[in-house]
Design a protein around this motif. Structure first.
Motif, short mmCIF file in Angstrom:
data_model
loop_
_atom_site.label_atom_id
_atom_site.label_comp_id
_atom_site.label_asym_id
_atom_site.label_seq_id
_atom_site.Cartn_x
_atom_site.Cartn_y
_atom_site.Cartn_z
N LEU A 123 0.81 -1.21 0.00
CA LEU A 123 0.00 0.00 0.00
C LEU A 123 0.85 1.27 0.00
N ASP A 124 2.17 1.14 0.27
CA ASP A 124 3.02 2.33 0.30
C ASP A 124 3.65 2.61 -1.06
N ALA A 125 3.19 1.90 -2.11
CA ALA A 125 3.66 2.23 -3.45
C ALA A 125 3.27 3.67 -3.75
N PRO A 126 4.11 4.40 -4.47
CA PRO A 126 3.84 5.84 -4.66
C PRO A 126 2.46 6.13 -5.24
N ALA A 127 2.06 5.37 -6.28
CA ALA A 127 0.76 5.66 -6.91
C ALA A 127 -0.38 5.34 -5.95
N THR A 128 -0.25 4.24 -5.22
CA THR A 128 -1.30 3.87 -4.27
C THR A 128 -1.37 4.85 -3.13
N LEU A 129 -0.20 5.23 -2.62
CA LEU A 129 -0.16 6.19 -1.51
C LEU A 129 -0.73 7.54 -1.93
N ALA A 130 -0.39 7.98 -3.13
CA ALA A 130 -0.89 9.26 -3.61
C ALA A 130 -2.42 9.22 -3.77
N ALA A 131 -2.94 8.11 -4.28
CA ALA A 131 -4.39 8.00 -4.43
C ALA A 131 -5.09 8.00 -3.08
N ALA A 132 -4.51 7.34 -2.07
CA ALA A 132 -5.12 7.30 -0.75
C ALA A 132 -5.14 8.68 -0.12
N VAL A 133 -4.00 9.41 -0.24
CA VAL A 133 -3.94 10.77 0.34
C VAL A 133 -4.92 11.69 -0.38
N GLU A 134 -5.04 11.52 -1.71
CA GLU A 134 -5.92 12.38 -2.48
C GLU A 134 -7.39 12.14 -2.14
N ARG A 135 -7.76 10.89 -1.91
CA ARG A 135 -9.17 10.56 -1.65
C ARG A 135 -9.56 10.71 -0.18
N ALA A 136 -8.58 10.85 0.70
CA ALA A 136 -8.87 10.89 2.14
C ALA A 136 -9.71 12.11 2.48
N ARG A 137 -10.66 11.95 3.41
CA ARG A 137 -11.50 13.02 3.88
C ARG A 137 -11.54 12.99 5.41
N PRO A 138 -11.16 14.11 6.07
CA PRO A 138 -11.18 14.12 7.55
C PRO A 138 -12.57 13.82 8.08
N GLY A 139 -12.58 12.98 9.11
CA GLY A 139 -13.84 12.64 9.75
C GLY A 139 -14.70 11.66 8.99
N GLN A 140 -14.22 11.08 7.87
CA GLN A 140 -15.02 10.16 7.06
C GLN A 140 -14.22 8.89 6.74
N THR A 141 -14.94 7.89 6.31
CA THR A 141 -14.33 6.66 5.79
C THR A 141 -14.67 6.58 4.31
N VAL A 142 -13.66 6.62 3.46
CA VAL A 142 -13.83 6.64 2.01
C VAL A 142 -13.41 5.28 1.45
N VAL A 143 -14.27 4.69 0.57
CA VAL A 143 -13.97 3.39 -0.06
C VAL A 143 -13.95 3.60 -1.57
N PHE A 144 -12.91 3.11 -2.25
CA PHE A 144 -12.80 3.23 -3.70
C PHE A 144 -11.93 2.11 -4.23
N ASP A 145 -12.01 1.88 -5.57
CA ASP A 145 -11.22 0.86 -6.25
C ASP A 145 -10.05 1.51 -6.96
N LEU A 146 -8.95 0.77 -7.02
CA LEU A 146 -7.72 1.29 -7.64
C LEU A 146 -7.02 0.15 -8.37
N GLU A 147 -6.53 0.44 -9.58
CA GLU A 147 -5.77 -0.54 -10.34
C GLU A 147 -4.30 -0.43 -9.97
N GLN A 148 -3.66 -1.57 -9.63
CA GLN A 148 -2.24 -1.60 -9.28
C GLN A 148 -1.60 -2.85 -9.85
N ASP A 149 -0.67 -2.66 -10.80
CA ASP A 149 0.08 -3.77 -11.39
C ASP A 149 -0.85 -4.87 -11.94
N GLY A 150 -1.88 -4.47 -12.61
CA GLY A 150 -2.78 -5.44 -13.23
C GLY A 150 -3.78 -6.06 -12.29
#
Length: 503
Positions: A131-158
């Motif tokens: 989960l600390d891969a740069p693309a995955t980490l950047a997507a998590a930080v970008e989608r994060a919302r204070p005080g909320q739980t955010v769920v989304f799908d992400l493509e990583q290495d196929g």
């Protein structure tokens, strides 16, 4: 493949056995495919719901841990996290560390803790996805919302990852923390798809085995039909003695073969009768035809006496031939099932004869010389009796005349004792005849009807039910005419010309 063999193959493919087998296999395959497809689709739906529940569960456990405070040295998350805390967590790294060291992620799950947007803790098992891969980490930080739980799908290495970014805030720590929970959806979906392929393989094998078993069983059931088809191919007008072998006549197919054999027997008997009729006709007609031919050759057309004598003889032979043909036709019809048509009825023969004789005498009495009096009988079908399913049958005996007829105002009175019509005042009689007829009809559970008009004759119809009641009381005087009030239905008989009424 030769033409004959190919034709046999085509015939077999069009047979009832092949069609039943194909239909059975098709329905079985569609059913298995539908069951497998629906079952695995529901598994995929359950997978998505299960991942969502796991993310909610991780968020709930983390929240309860933060409220409870630091755990003891031998404690784990399996303890009661709702217990009252002496000192809640005041440091995000400490909270994440405690949570990460007491939580074991699933086979296709990975957990990462972020403090201030930077990775703080991650499970050291690198066999899982990172989960600390740069693309995955950047997507998590970008989608994060204070005080909320955010769920989304992400493509990583196929592969497809489903990430849940859970916001964590402590009152004593101003930093923003996030717990990132990731699930490898591709791996889990692959397990479901692998299960589907195994199911399809097993279903295909099951269909093949079921098809082989059905081929044998259907073959046994449809064997009489196959034999029936082969028999029909071999039967010809010159060979009607073939029959379909029947091994089991307790099934519908076996009974079909039995019925077919019975039909062949009847057809064979009809052919035999036809041949016998033709042979008899040829034998019997040969002699009169020879006589006709010989006399025509020997006739002297210039001799009137010889012509007249030959003509008389030929007419006599032709008449004999007509009688002979009619006799042969009668004998041929005698073989039919409907040659004799019995019509049994329960009745008093003497009383019934008395009623018919009385009606005939009454018709003669009121008819002039040269008028026509006709008698007849026929079966009639009426509506079913209450509580019965089959229509009721009755015997109709009718007497018609072309005499003076009966006026409408007299048609009730003539069935009463000593009742007479105006036209019958001068005719001898006691006036009891038609009353007796009405009583006899009533005694049989029937009626007597009249259809007449002045100057156009009269038709008396005696109706007797096929099965009369056990006993029927004789109607009182004056009531016999009630049966005559019902107009009779048309009954068979000759068309009668009206006769002039007598003064």
């Amino acid at each position: 493949m030769s033409g004959a063999r190919w034709e046999r193959v085509r015939t077999e493919l069009r047979s009832v056995r092949s069609r039943v087998l194909a239909t059975t296999i098709a329905f079985l395959a569609v059913a298995l495919l539908a069951v497998g497809g629906i079952t695995h689709y529901l598994r995929l739906v359950d997978l998505d719901e299960s991942v969502r529940q796991d993310i909610v569960q991780e968020a709930g456990e983390l929240q309860r841990l933060a409220q409870r405070g630091p755990l003891g040295p031998d404690a784990s998350l399996s303890e009661d996290l709702d217990a009252t805390a002496e000192e809640p967590f005041t440091d995000l790294p400490q909270l994440f560390y405690t949570f990460m060291t007491t939580t074991v992620p699933g086979e296709h799950e990975s957990i990462l803790a972020l403090v201030g947007g930077e990775p703080a803790f991650e499970h050291a098992d690198r066999s899982r996805f990172q989960l600390d891969a740069p693309a995955t980490l950047a997507a998590a930080v970008e989608r994060a919302r204070p005080g909320q739980t955010v769920v989304f799908d992400l493509e990583q290495d196929g592969r497809t990852l489903r990430l849940g970014v859970i916001s964590v805030v402590l009152d004593e720590d101003p930093r923003q923390g996030y717990l990132v929970v990731g699930f490898d959806m591709s791996a889990q979906r692959r397990i479901v798809l692998d299960s589907l392929w195994r199911y399809l393989g097993i279903a295909a094998l099951t269909t093949v085995v079921a098809g082989l078993v059905a081929y044998v069983l259907v073959g046994r059931v449809t064997a009489p039909i196959t034999r029936l088809r082969r028999a029909t191919e071999q039967i010809s007008p010159d060979d009607l003695g073939r029959r379909v072998p029947v091994t089991q006549d307790d099934s519908d197919v076996g009974q079909l073969a039995v019925n077919f054999n019975g039909m062949l027997s009847r057809i064979e008997a009809a052919f035999v009768q036809q041949r016998q009729f033709l042979d008899d006709a040829a034998h019997e007609l040969r002699t009169p035809l020879t006589i006709l031919h010989g006399n025509l050759e020997l006739m002297d057309e210039h001799d009137p006496a010889d012509v007249e004598e030959t003509r008389a003889m030929l007419l006599d032979e032709i008449e004999r031939m007509n009688r002979l043909v009619e006799d042969l036709l009668l004998l041929a019809k005698a073989q039919r099932a409907d040659f004799i048509r019995p019509g049994p009825i329960v009745a008093d023969a003497q009383r019934l004869t008395q009623a018919v004789v009385q009606l005939a005498a009454n018709a003669v009495k009121f008819s002039a010389p040269g008028d026509l009096v006709a008698l007849g009988a026929a079966w009639a079908t009426g509506p079913a009796a209450p509580g019965e399913d089959t229509p009721a049958r009755s015997l109709e005996v009718w007497v018609r005349d072309t005499g003076v007829g009966v006026a409408p105002e007299d048609q009730q009175r003539i069935f009463e004792r000593f009742g007479r019509a105006e036209t019958g005042r001068t005719v001898e009689g006691s006036g009891l005849g038609l009353a007796i007829v009405a009583a006899i009809a009533h005694g049989h559970g029937g009626t007597v009807g009249l259809r007449s008009s002045p100057g156009r004759g009269a038709t008396f119809t005696l109706r007797l039910p096929e099965s009369p009641p056990a006993a029927a009381p004789v109607p009182p005087a004056g009531a016999a005419g009630s049966g005559a009030a019902v107009p009779p239905a048309p009954v068979p008989g000759p068309d009668l010309s009206p006769a002039p009424s007598r003064k």
